[in-house]
Write a protein that holds these residues in place. Structure first.
Motif, PDB file in Angstrom:
ATOM      1  N   LEU A  52      34.393   2.096  20.553  1.00  8.08           N
ATOM      2  CA  LEU A  52      34.214   1.864  19.112  1.00  8.08           C
ATOM      3  C   LEU A  52      35.498   1.419  18.419  1.00  8.08           C
ATOM      4  O   LEU A  52      35.472   1.087  17.231  1.00  8.08           O
ATOM      5  CB  LEU A  52      33.675   3.141  18.445  1.00  8.08           C
ATOM      6  CG  LEU A  52      32.353   3.674  19.005  1.00  8.08           C
ATOM      7  CD1 LEU A  52      31.881   4.882  18.201  1.00  8.08           C
ATOM      8  CD2 LEU A  52      31.275   2.584  18.999  1.00  8.08           C
ATOM      9  N   TYR A 106      24.216   5.765  18.953  1.00  3.51           N
ATOM     10  CA  TYR A 106      24.035   4.614  18.068  1.00  3.51           C
ATOM     11  C   TYR A 106      24.730   4.802  16.717  1.00  3.51           C
ATOM     12  O   TYR A 106      24.581   3.965  15.827  1.00  3.51           O
ATOM     13  CB  TYR A 106      22.544   4.344  17.876  1.00  3.51           C
ATOM     14  CG  TYR A 106      21.875   3.985  19.185  1.00  3.51           C
ATOM     15  CD1 TYR A 106      21.961   2.695  19.686  1.00  3.51           C
ATOM     16  CD2 TYR A 106      21.196   4.954  19.926  1.00  3.51           C
ATOM     17  CE1 TYR A 106      21.373   2.361  20.904  1.00  3.51           C
ATOM     18  CE2 TYR A 106      20.604   4.626  21.145  1.00  3.51           C
ATOM     19  CZ  TYR A 106      20.701   3.335  21.625  1.00  3.51           C
ATOM     20  OH  TYR A 106      20.127   3.018  22.838  1.00  3.51           O
ATOM     21  N   ARG A 108      27.775   4.524  14.288  1.00  3.55           N
ATOM     22  CA  ARG A 108      28.890   3.575  14.253  1.00  3.55           C
ATOM     23  C   ARG A 108      29.867   3.852  13.109  1.00  3.55           C
ATOM     24  O   ARG A 108      31.071   3.690  13.276  1.00  3.55           O
ATOM     25  CB  ARG A 108      28.350   2.146  14.131  1.00  3.55           C
ATOM     26  CG  ARG A 108      27.611   1.650  15.375  1.00  3.55           C
ATOM     27  CD  ARG A 108      28.558   1.527  16.556  1.00  3.55           C
ATOM     28  NE  ARG A 108      27.874   1.036  17.757  1.00  3.55           N
ATOM     29  CZ  ARG A 108      27.350   1.823  18.686  1.00  3.55           C
ATOM     30  NH1 ARG A 108      27.420   3.151  18.547  1.00  3.55           N
ATOM     31  NH2 ARG A 108      26.773   1.306  19.749  1.00  3.55           N
ATOM     32  N   SER A 109      29.379   4.225  11.943  1.00  2.00           N
ATOM     33  CA  SER A 109      30.282   4.456  10.818  1.00  2.00           C
ATOM     34  C   SER A 109      30.996   5.790  10.992  1.00  2.00           C
ATOM     35  O   SER A 109      30.527   6.677  11.728  1.00  2.00           O
ATOM     36  CB  SER A 109      29.499   4.461   9.503  1.00  2.00           C
ATOM     37  OG  SER A 109      28.718   5.645   9.398  1.00  2.00           O
TER      38      SER A 109
END
Length: 432
Positions: A52, A106, A108-109
């Motif tokens: 990420l 899943y 991401r932020s």
């Protein structure tokens, strides 16, 4: 004569593995499956930075979110286990963990990662009080120390396999590992739901005035048990220098992460080889002495590092404190299982889990701060001193708790002897 070693081996195997109910072995299998595919926790920091592309500080925050969730999970999972029953809580928490693992893949932020990690920490660790209480539910009191030892063995065997398998990420990518971890959690939940017996919720007994003796307050009023949790917290804070002080010290001494991994692998190897024979040896001694000796051995193991800075010294240190870990962990869980009243078993295991999760938070803070301020030697001296103090406390507290456990162990065969036995609250122990 030539067959005597074989007969002796069979006898030892029977003493180690024989006589335990099938429900325990299904629990054991579920535990092993979970640990063999337990990729997410060890790789989470790598995932956040490598996949990420967040910085190391944020990766640390995500891992810390799991730690905070773990702290919440102990009391929460314990209360839930006593309220719903040990098996339903374990199955539900494992299923929730499976879903949370997949959803975290899943995220991401920053906020979804932090919240997702916190949720995983809560639901994953909420399984532990229920699992440990369920072992006490399905295994007779006289065999519980052996059962917890075998459970500890499964944890470490599975972890070793998982660590040897993390290279799968090169071929599968991280997302597949989240799915695999979640899938094995779901398989474990199905095994427990279909194959492990459970009695459901145990109602709290009423006193002479009709008031029930339940609630977390009843656990906190058990002063001997609370003192035991504090002593175990001290021991575990020393033990978990393996994940903080030890790698920092080896890095300062110029060793690579690869060398640290090779040396640290001794912990799992020693447990895999020595766990079962040492369990048979430790059974010859009172539990209070096993706890005290194990705590002292853990502190002594880290003090070995005062002798030098070579890989051999680090390896010798790990071998010594691992022998202490083998004595401490199963024995402490067995004592907690036997002293806790049936209707409060989940809560007792939940409070005991706080010693584990709390030490995981405190150990790196202490280890890093001491090494940064004064170097590694004062940390190893502190481990020796704290280990000795905790050993003295555990000898006294463990003796008291073992005496409380004796009436339950003596009464248990009578409880299953006839139809009238269930009406007698023979396992309900009153704190002194």
């Amino acid at each position: 004569m030539r067959f005597r070693p074989l007969a002796k081996a069979r006898s030892s195997a029977g003493a180690t593995f024989g006589g335990l109910p099938s429900g325990f072995w299904w629990l054991w299998a579920a535990q092993l499956i979970n640990r063999v595919c337990g990729f997410v926790m060890p790789l989470l920091a790598f995932y956040v930075t490598d996949e990420l592309h967040y910085n190391a500080a944020f990766a640390g925050a995500v891992v810390a979110a799991i730690g905070i969730g773990s702290l919440v999970a102990g009391p929460f999972g314990g209360i839930l286990a006593d309220w719903l029953g040990h098996r339903p809580t374990l199955v539900g928490a494992q299923a929730a963990t499976a879903v949370a693992m997949v959803l975290l893949a899943y995220a991401r932020s920053p906020w979804t990662l932090l919240v997702g990690a916190f949720v995983v920490g809560v639901v994953n660790n909420a399984t532990r009080p229920a699992h440990n209480a369920l072992i006490a539910e399905v295994v007779p009191s006289k065999d519980q120390a052996r059962a917890y030892s075998l459970n500890f063995w499964a944890i470490n065997l599975g972890y070793s396999v998982a660590m040897l398998s993390v290279g799968l990420v090169v071929f599968t990518g991280y997302t597949a590992l989240f799915w695999l971890n979640g899938a094995t959690m779901l398989i474990s939940a199905l095994l427990v739901a279909l194959r492990v017996p459970g009695r459901g919720r145990t109602p709290a007994p009423a006193d002479a005035d009709g008031n029930s003796g339940g609630g977390f307050g009843a656990v906190l009023r058990d002063r001997a048990f609370v003192a035991f949790v504090i002593a175990e917290f001290l021991v575990l804070t020393i033990l978990y220098q393996s994940e903080s002080g030890l790698p920092i010290a080896m890095g300062r001494d110029g060793f690579s992460p690869s060398t640290f991994g090779q040396v640290a692998a001794l912990n799992g190897i020693v447990i895999a080889v020595a766990q079962l024979p040492l369990t048979r040896l430790y059974k010859r001694f009172p539990e209070s002495r096993v706890l005290a000796g194990s705590s002292a051995l853990i502190g002594l193991g880290y003090s070995v590092l005062l002798l030098g800075h070579s890989p051999w010294i680090y390896g010798a240190s790990i071998v010594v404190w691992t022998l202490g870990e083998i004595g401490n962990t199963p024995t402490s869980f067995a004592i907690v299982a036997r002293i806790s009243p049936e209707h409060l078993r989940g809560r007792y295991q939940g409070l005991f889990q706080v010693a584990w999760t709390g030490s995981l938070v405190v150990a790196p803070l202490v280890g890093g701060a001491v090494i940064n301020a004064w170097g590694a030697a004062p940390l190893w001296i502190g481990c020796l001193v704290v280990g000795a103090v905790a050993a003295a406390a555990q000898f006294r507290i463990g003796t008291r708790l073992s005496r409380r456990a004796e009436p339950a162990a003596a009464a248990e065969p009578a409880a299953s002897a006839g139809p009238a036995a269930p009406a007698e609250p023979t396992r309900e122990l009153t704190p002194p």
